[in-house]
Design a protein around this motif. Sequence first.
Motif, PDB file in Angstrom:
ATOM      1  N   ASP A 116       0.831  -1.200   0.000  1.00  0.00           N
ATOM      2  CA  ASP A 116       0.000   0.000   0.000  1.00  0.00           C
ATOM      3  C   ASP A 116       0.873   1.261   0.000  1.00  0.00           C
ATOM      4  OD1 ASP A 116       0.897   0.337   2.572  1.00  0.00           O
ATOM      5  OD2 ASP A 116      -1.062   0.189   3.513  1.00  0.00           O
ATOM      6  N   ALA A 117       0.242   2.420   0.076  1.00  0.00           N
ATOM      7  CA  ALA A 117       0.939   3.711   0.002  1.00  0.00           C
ATOM      8  C   ALA A 117       1.938   3.901   1.146  1.00  0.00           C
ATOM      9  CB  ALA A 117      -0.072   4.842  -0.006  1.00  0.00           C
ATOM     10  N   LYS A 118       1.751   3.220   2.248  1.00  0.00           N
ATOM     11  CA  LYS A 118       2.653   3.351   3.402  1.00  0.00           C
ATOM     12  C   LYS A 118       3.681   2.224   3.444  1.00  0.00           C
ATOM     13  CE  LYS A 118      -0.821   5.723   6.135  1.00  0.00           C
ATOM     14  NZ  LYS A 118      -1.629   5.710   7.332  1.00  0.00           N
ATOM     15  N   SER A 119       3.909   1.600   2.304  1.00  0.00           N
ATOM     16  CA  SER A 119       4.890   0.506   2.173  1.00  0.00           C
ATOM     17  C   SER A 119       4.610  -0.669   3.104  1.00  0.00           C
ATOM     18  CB  SER A 119       6.311   1.030   2.410  1.00  0.00           C
ATOM     19  OG  SER A 119       6.626   1.990   1.437  1.00  0.00           O
ATOM     20  N   ARG A 120       3.357  -0.951   3.337  1.00  0.00           N
ATOM     21  CA  ARG A 120       2.981  -2.129   4.116  1.00  0.00           C
ATOM     22  C   ARG A 120       2.500  -3.199   3.146  1.00  0.00           C
ATOM     23  NH1 ARG A 120      -1.304   0.698   7.975  1.00  0.00           N
ATOM     24  NH2 ARG A 120      -1.924   1.268   5.892  1.00  0.00           N
ATOM     25  N   ARG A 121       2.948  -4.404   3.375  1.00  0.00           N
ATOM     26  CA  ARG A 121       2.498  -5.522   2.536  1.00  0.00           C
ATOM     27  C   ARG A 121       1.102  -5.917   2.998  1.00  0.00           C
ATOM     28  NH1 ARG A 121       4.685  -7.376  -1.670  1.00  0.00           N
ATOM     29  NH2 ARG A 121       4.269  -9.483  -2.323  1.00  0.00           N
ATOM     30  N   MET A 122       0.180  -6.028   2.070  1.00  0.00           N
ATOM     31  CA  MET A 122      -1.202  -6.373   2.395  1.00  0.00           C
ATOM     32  C   MET A 122      -1.621  -7.568   1.556  1.00  0.00           C
ATOM     33  SD  MET A 122      -2.899  -2.609   2.560  1.00  0.00           S
ATOM     34  CE  MET A 122      -4.334  -3.173   3.430  1.00  0.00           C
ATOM     35  N   GLU A 123      -2.461  -8.400   2.148  1.00  0.00           N
ATOM     36  CA  GLU A 123      -2.990  -9.545   1.421  1.00  0.00           C
ATOM     37  C   GLU A 123      -4.480  -9.647   1.680  1.00  0.00           C
ATOM     38  OE1 GLU A 123      -2.257 -14.323   0.823  1.00  0.00           O
ATOM     39  OE2 GLU A 123      -1.310 -13.310   2.508  1.00  0.00           O
ATOM     40  N   VAL A 124      -5.232  -9.830   0.625  1.00  0.00           N
ATOM     41  CA  VAL A 124      -6.675 -10.030   0.723  1.00  0.00           C
ATOM     42  C   VAL A 124      -6.956 -11.400   0.119  1.00  0.00           C
ATOM     43  CG1 VAL A 124      -8.949  -9.218   0.016  1.00  0.00           C
ATOM     44  CG2 VAL A 124      -7.138  -7.564   0.501  1.00  0.00           C
ATOM     45  N   VAL A 125      -7.606 -12.250   0.889  1.00  0.00           N
ATOM     46  CA  VAL A 125      -7.929 -13.598   0.430  1.00  0.00           C
ATOM     47  C   VAL A 125      -9.429 -13.779   0.575  1.00  0.00           C
ATOM     48  CG1 VAL A 125      -7.575 -16.058   0.830  1.00  0.00           C
ATOM     49  CG2 VAL A 125      -5.692 -14.452   1.194  1.00  0.00           C
ATOM     50  N   GLY A 126     -10.047 -14.373  -0.412  1.00  0.00           N
ATOM     51  CA  GLY A 126     -11.480 -14.612  -0.325  1.00  0.00           C
ATOM     52  C   GLY A 126     -11.976 -15.290  -1.574  1.00  0.00           C
ATOM     53  N   LYS A 127     -13.271 -15.350  -1.690  1.00  0.00           N
ATOM     54  CA  LYS A 127     -13.848 -15.888  -2.906  1.00  0.00           C
ATOM     55  C   LYS A 127     -15.038 -15.030  -3.286  1.00  0.00           C
ATOM     56  CE  LYS A 127     -16.384 -19.498  -0.503  1.00  0.00           C
ATOM     57  NZ  LYS A 127     -16.634 -20.909  -0.393  1.00  0.00           N
TER      58      LYS A 127
END
Length: 182
Positions: free
Chosen positions: A119-130
């Motif tokens: 994201d914009a703050k250099s944090r790794r993000m993960e979204v998992v779903g269906k």
Amino acid sequence: VQSRWRLSEREEADWELWPRVRGVLYHRAAERLVREIEQGHEADVSMASRTWKSVWEEALAAAEVPGWIRSPQLEIQIERQALGVLSKFLEKELEYRGRSGVRCVATEEDARLSLVWDDAKSRRMEVVGKADRIDEHPEGLFVLDYKTGVQSFKGGDIRERGYRSEEHTSELQSRFGISYAV
């Protein structure tokens, strides 16, 4: 005692399906209807009726209808309600397809998503779903999530509330071999 014997409070049995159970059954039926339309079958009331009966019988056979006080009269009432919902779904589905020109490329069974980005703050993000469904359009992909117990949003509401995202979708783009927005 509760943890040792794995006891928990259950919802009371009722004359109607529990909302959660009804939602699962409606989702399954909608998914099958979409697949049949994609395969070129004619969408009509008999399609909705066949689909509901199939989903209902499978759920009863697998004991997936908890909390329902079973009776033939109630089963007829539940089927009438379901056919009303599914007939309206078919009507809106055909209207949506005719207006938008989309093609369904994945349904819940095969629409599992995993998006990873910084994201914009250099944090790794993960979204998992269906997703309940992914549609393809010449301008991009539409990721749909059916809501069986809430009022529908209008297109402007979706944009204003920030539910539509065109950023960080390279996973979807590469998975479906597209180069346009999602």
